[in-house]
Design a protein around this motif. Structure first.
Motif, PDB file in Angstrom:
ATOM      1  N   ALA A 177       1.044  -1.308   0.054  1.00 44.75           N
ATOM      2  CA  ALA A 177      -0.117   0.023  -0.144  1.00 44.75           C
ATOM      3  C   ALA A 177       0.790   1.170   0.118  1.00 44.75           C
ATOM      4  O   ALA A 177       1.936   1.235   0.776  1.00 44.75           O
ATOM      5  CB  ALA A 177      -0.977  -0.204   1.154  1.00 44.75           C
ATOM      6  N   LEU A 178       0.494   2.222  -0.805  1.00 44.94           N
ATOM      7  CA  LEU A 178       1.055   3.305  -0.832  1.00 44.94           C
ATOM      8  C   LEU A 178       0.354   4.482   0.342  1.00 44.94           C
ATOM      9  O   LEU A 178      -0.744   4.113   0.711  1.00 44.94           O
ATOM     10  CB  LEU A 178       1.010   4.266  -2.111  1.00 44.94           C
ATOM     11  N   GLY A 179       0.705   5.389   0.771  1.00 41.52           N
ATOM     12  CA  GLY A 179       0.253   6.493   1.641  1.00 41.52           C
ATOM     13  C   GLY A 179      -0.157   7.783   0.835  1.00 41.52           C
ATOM     14  O   GLY A 179      -0.224   7.633  -0.517  1.00 41.52           O
ATOM     15  N   LYS A 180      -0.723   8.711   1.626  1.00 43.41           N
ATOM     16  CA  LYS A 180      -1.259   9.902   1.155  1.00 43.41           C
ATOM     17  C   LYS A 180      -0.389  10.572   0.093  1.00 43.41           C
ATOM     18  O   LYS A 180      -0.811  11.340  -0.895  1.00 43.41           O
ATOM     19  CB  LYS A 180      -1.531  10.889   2.017  1.00 43.41           C
ATOM     20  N   THR A 181       1.070  10.339   0.269  1.00 44.28           N
ATOM     21  CA  THR A 181       1.778  11.290  -0.225  1.00 44.28           C
ATOM     22  C   THR A 181       2.295  10.607  -1.753  1.00 44.28           C
ATOM     23  O   THR A 181       3.197  11.103  -2.579  1.00 44.28           O
ATOM     24  CB  THR A 181       3.365  11.489   0.350  1.00 44.28           C
ATOM     25  N   GLY A 182       1.896   9.325  -1.934  1.00 46.25           N
ATOM     26  CA  GLY A 182       2.536   8.620  -2.999  1.00 46.25           C
ATOM     27  C   GLY A 182       3.477   7.683  -2.914  1.00 46.25           C
ATOM     28  O   GLY A 182       3.806   6.873  -3.729  1.00 46.25           O
ATOM     29  N   ALA A 183       4.231   7.780  -1.519  1.00 44.74           N
ATOM     30  CA  ALA A 183       5.125   6.858  -1.347  1.00 44.74           C
ATOM     31  C   ALA A 183       4.714   5.811  -0.612  1.00 44.74           C
ATOM     32  O   ALA A 183       3.701   5.663  -0.121  1.00 44.74           O
ATOM     33  CB  ALA A 183       6.265   7.796  -0.599  1.00 44.74           C
ATOM     34  N   ILE A 184       5.464   4.803  -0.262  1.00 44.66           N
ATOM     35  CA  ILE A 184       4.950   3.573   0.297  1.00 44.66           C
ATOM     36  C   ILE A 184       4.550   3.835   1.843  1.00 44.66           C
ATOM     37  O   ILE A 184       5.660   4.359   2.454  1.00 44.66           O
ATOM     38  CB  ILE A 184       6.002   2.295   0.100  1.00 44.66           C
ATOM     39  N   ALA A 185       3.688   3.404   2.299  1.00 44.99           N
ATOM     40  CA  ALA A 185       3.030   3.614   3.514  1.00 44.99           C
ATOM     41  C   ALA A 185       3.892   2.879   4.678  1.00 44.99           C
ATOM     42  O   ALA A 185       3.935   1.418   3.996  1.00 44.99           O
ATOM     43  CB  ALA A 185       1.574   3.527   3.548  1.00 44.99           C
ATOM     44  N   VAL A 186       4.505   3.000   5.595  1.00 39.22           N
ATOM     45  CA  VAL A 186       5.085   2.320   6.446  1.00 39.22           C
ATOM     46  C   VAL A 186       4.758   2.463   7.895  1.00 39.22           C
ATOM     47  O   VAL A 186       4.297   3.822   8.228  1.00 39.22           O
ATOM     48  CB  VAL A 186       6.564   2.397   6.368  1.00 39.22           C
ATOM     49  N   ASP A 187       4.664   1.622   9.063  1.00 35.17           N
ATOM     50  CA  ASP A 187       4.615   2.052  10.385  1.00 35.17           C
ATOM     51  C   ASP A 187       5.950   2.621  10.945  1.00 35.17           C
ATOM     52  O   ASP A 187       6.865   2.807  10.184  1.00 35.17           O
ATOM     53  CB  ASP A 187       3.926   1.053  11.198  1.00 35.17           C
ATOM     54  N   SER A 188       6.162   2.499  12.228  1.00 38.59           N
ATOM     55  CA  SER A 188       7.156   3.328  12.602  1.00 38.59           C
ATOM     56  C   SER A 188       8.499   2.303  12.588  1.00 38.59           C
ATOM     57  O   SER A 188       9.518   2.702  12.826  1.00 38.59           O
ATOM     58  CB  SER A 188       7.022   4.029  14.246  1.00 38.59           C
ATOM     59  N   ARG A 189       8.198   0.961  12.526  1.00 39.30           N
ATOM     60  CA  ARG A 189       9.012   0.197  12.332  1.00 39.30           C
ATOM     61  C   ARG A 189       9.652  -0.139  10.934  1.00 39.30           C
ATOM     62  O   ARG A 189      10.352  -0.954  10.732  1.00 39.30           O
ATOM     63  CB  ARG A 189       8.481  -1.139  13.006  1.00 39.30           C
ATOM     64  N   MET A 190       9.036   0.912   9.968  1.00 43.52           N
ATOM     65  CA  MET A 190       9.372   0.791   8.683  1.00 43.52           C
ATOM     66  C   MET A 190       8.650  -0.497   7.862  1.00 43.52           C
ATOM     67  O   MET A 190       9.182  -0.785   6.896  1.00 43.52           O
ATOM     68  CB  MET A 190      10.854   0.840   8.333  1.00 43.52           C
ATOM     69  N   GLN A 191       7.678  -0.853   8.505  1.00 46.47           N
ATOM     70  CA  GLN A 191       7.197  -2.155   7.958  1.00 46.47           C
ATOM     71  C   GLN A 191       5.866  -1.772   7.119  1.00 46.47           C
ATOM     72  O   GLN A 191       5.255  -0.845   7.533  1.00 46.47           O
ATOM     73  CB  GLN A 191       6.706  -3.081   9.085  1.00 46.47           C
ATOM     74  N   THR A 192       5.700  -2.402   5.769  1.00 43.62           N
ATOM     75  CA  THR A 192       4.524  -1.948   5.126  1.00 43.62           C
ATOM     76  C   THR A 192       3.289  -2.666   5.624  1.00 43.62           C
ATOM     77  O   THR A 192       3.354  -3.431   6.513  1.00 43.62           O
ATOM     78  CB  THR A 192       4.783  -2.199   3.714  1.00 43.62           C
ATOM     79  N   ASN A 193       2.215  -2.484   4.631  1.00 42.94           N
ATOM     80  CA  ASN A 193       1.026  -3.194   5.198  1.00 42.94           C
ATOM     81  C   ASN A 193       1.125  -4.624   5.016  1.00 42.94           C
ATOM     82  O   ASN A 193       0.337  -5.608   5.482  1.00 42.94           O
ATOM     83  CB  ASN A 193      -0.137  -2.825   4.061  1.00 42.94           C
TER      84      ASN A 193
END
Lengths: 453, 453
Positions: free
Chosen positions: B258-274
């Protein structure tokens, strides 16, 4: 309403300016026993060494400039007695020795610090001096111009002693530093202080450590040698006593103003003494160490300015607070920039913390970008929670930048975990991709948490 | 257990090294579609301008060096498909176009960002290029050596555009900067950006603002002019497209990351994606702005390194957190050092803060000490509580030091009241008695509290 300020070098001058800005209707009088006010004593070694060619540049503001802002500055006036109960003081004109009685509504004591001069044999010989006030420059210049000293002894290897050693080196005067403590820079941890030690030796400064001043030998009223406590005789035609300073508190004590544990004037966070309406600021005042929470005394120009600002605002009716210090300091020792903030590992342990530290050496620019220089960083945190306790930075590189990052981190009560993810400014001309301070915090963080970086 | 890392410039290289240190037993493979890994793209403008004479110096670590640490780096390999459900990928050998299927246990996506290249007429002409990868240097050098360009147009006045303008100036190439936005440096407040604008003009860089690229004119396959949207025709034998970059996310998107609002890959604070076990770091990943709390995308090398460190640690089984960024950035524009951190006044207002600011110009050393240079500081806080929101520092002086103080202050959530009593390092060779940043905080504090400094 009249505010009287005793002393006008750093804290006093700043307090006067601030008070006037807060309330332009106030009458403000500054009594200063020297000929100059508002000058930078920190610049003295650089005038001596020739980096600063005109000593008048050290004067930031003249009495005439203060007068334009409605501040009355009386130079050559010493306050010789203080009657806090009746809010009056006796002021002596040092030119004609006449005295007058002056009333005040609010008082700011900014009497500074005095050099410690041991009353040893020969201390009054020609060629023996302290270098603390701008007026001392004339005495130095007289000695330098007439005696053309070849060999100097500096007693005391503090910041001033080391800055003077460099200045004398610039003047081609062979210099010996004598320090009673077994090593230089006791506020630094030994392995860091050693870097400066090595630099001094490399620059041909002779170091005699663990040995104090016993007496001075003279001939025809002029100093010719220093004798140490261990009996060493060191020929010298110039001797500077730089063993330290003590807060100038006689006047305050006599007036019933309370001193603190450190021997400097005790103040609250508004810089007010035990006597309402009487403030103290600068080198005569005590403050709080913000890492340990203990009273401390840090006679430095920047702290004097910060405290003067607060005292001035409050004397004028404001409500500012001075939160204390981190003991941040920096000086230049030949090719090295030497800086610290917070507690050393030794001091942290002594104060009941459980310090853990890292030491690393890094360039201060991207390696491939020309002009980078190294810094050696020691960063210290508490093992229990990672809270940063202090930093020391030494090297030809940007120690000032690194230590200001660390000092601001201490101000924010940051942990090494916080600092390792700081978003600091990177571009090849300015920094390696990760700041040396981030690298140090990362390595320290691993030691706190047990994961290798 | 095998960790595969896609991309090995900054985040990928850092992640590989960190993961191996956390768990030396891991199998780590890095696929990189370029010939080099672990290089500093930020150094490219300085190779072009000649400050860095050997482009190989930009390479921090070779595949052979990684191999010594037990990390397998495969250059010239592009991952062309990703099957996250089955933890496999198809990897193409760019030399012989052969493909193989590779399995992984943990994945780190570090695919970086791609230059935005508008598909306008003439974009494929000789002499038109982007400068983002180390491989682009050869293309530039070929043009420079054969065509000896006299007149360059840089499309886009971002950091890279401006760094290139300076590099071209060093090469005696007359340079025009075209920017579609009506002014340069939109992340800075206008009065600060103007300082850089004036500097560029002074250095004989032609600025065309509020005008975009329409098309490129060529002759014999070579570019001869740029035509702007307003119809201006600018002769040019060298054109660099520097209008920005976009996160390289095609592969990830196709795999269901999944991408985030900005168009870059969304990550949590551990840098893990969905997708569990799949991490993303560097220029392809989104992060959090720590002032506003909003998602943001900051494609900078230092952030990539910080994120790579966290992703590598977590992929190796650790539990590190990346807390986000303050948008700190710095670049050199001829005689000026240009830096910012946090929000501009404009951005702060747009985000619902109530910003109040001060602007001051000060020397970065004691006035009487030679070699000091000026910095202009804009410091911004929220009127309601004094919390610092951002800073901009521009000048020939130590902007890097000033902005790092401010960035660390933001990290500590400090107010301007806190910062005005910071205990920063003072000695005449390093700073004025009160740091320009303390002076700015003091002035700002007065505006928040209503008392003049």
């Amino acid at each position: 309403m009249r505010i009287v300020i005793i002393g006008g070098v750093a804290a006093g001058a700043k307090a006067a300016a601030k008070a006037k800005r807060v309330n332009p209707d106030l009458e403000i009088i500054v009594f200063q026993d020297e000929a100059e006010v508002a000058y930078s004593a920190c610049g003295l070694p650089y005038v001596i060494g020739g980096t600063i060619t005109d000593q008048n540049k050290l004067v930031i503001r003249t009495p005439e400039e203060f007068a334009k802002d409605g501040i009355r500055v009386e130079t050559g006036r010493r306050v010789v007695a203080l009657d806090a109960a009746n809010r009056r003081m006796r002021v002596r004109n040092l030119q004609d020795q006449s005295e007058e009685s002056i009333a005040y509504d609010r008082l700011i004591v900014a009497t500074g610090a005095l050099p410690i001069v041991p009353r040893v044999e020969g201390i009054d010989l020609d060629g023996v001096l302290t270098l603390r006030k701008i007026g001392d420059l004339a005495r130095f210049k007289a000695i330098f111009d007439t005696l053309r000293p070849q060999k100097a002894v500096i007693v005391g290897a503090g910041y001033i002693g080391m800055e003077l050693a460099e200045a004398f080196h610039e003047l081609n005067i062979k210099t010996t530093l004598i320090e009673k403590f077994p090593r230089i820079l006791p506020k630094f941890d030994p392995e860091m202080a050693q870097l400066v030690h090595d630099q001094l030796v490399e620059q041909d400064i002779e170091l005699i450590l663990g040995d104090g001043l016993s007496k001075l030998q003279g001939e025809n009223g002029r100093v010719i040698a220093v004798v140490t406590e261990s009996g060493k005789v060191i020929p010298a035609d110039l001797v500077v006593i730089a063993i330290g300073v003590r807060p100038n508190t006689e006047l305050a004590m006599a007036a019933g103003i309370a001193l603190g544990k450190t021997g400097a004037i005790a103040v609250d966070s508004r810089m007010q003494t035990n006597i309402p309406g009487v403030f103290a600021a600068g080198d005569c005042a005590e403050t709080i160490d913000r890492v340990s929470g203990q009273p401390t005394w840090v006679p430095l120009g920047d702290i004097a300015n910060l405290q003067g600002r607060v005292a001035g605002e409050n004397a004028a009716g404001g409500n500012a607070h001075f939160p204390g210090v981190f003991g941040t300091a920096i000086f230049k020792a030949f090719e090295l920039n030497v800086a610290m903030t917070g507690l050393s590992e030794q001091a942290a342990r002594a104060q009941g913390f459980e310090p853990v530290s890292v030491l690393l050496r890094r360039g201060d620019r991207a390696r491939y970008y020309p002009g980078g220089r190294e810094v050696t960083i020691k960063l210290i945190a508490d093992r229990r929670d990672g809270r940063l306790l202090g930093a020391q930075v030494i090297g030809p590189g940007k120690a000032d930048k690194m230590i200001d990052i660390a000092a601001t981190a201490l101000l924010g009560k940051l942990t090494c975990h916080d600092l390792e993810n700081a978003d600091l400014a990177y571009s090849p001309p300015f920094s390696p991709v990760l700041s040396p301070m981030i690298m140090a915090a990362g390595a320290l963080s691993s030691r706190v948490s047990g994961v290798a970086d």
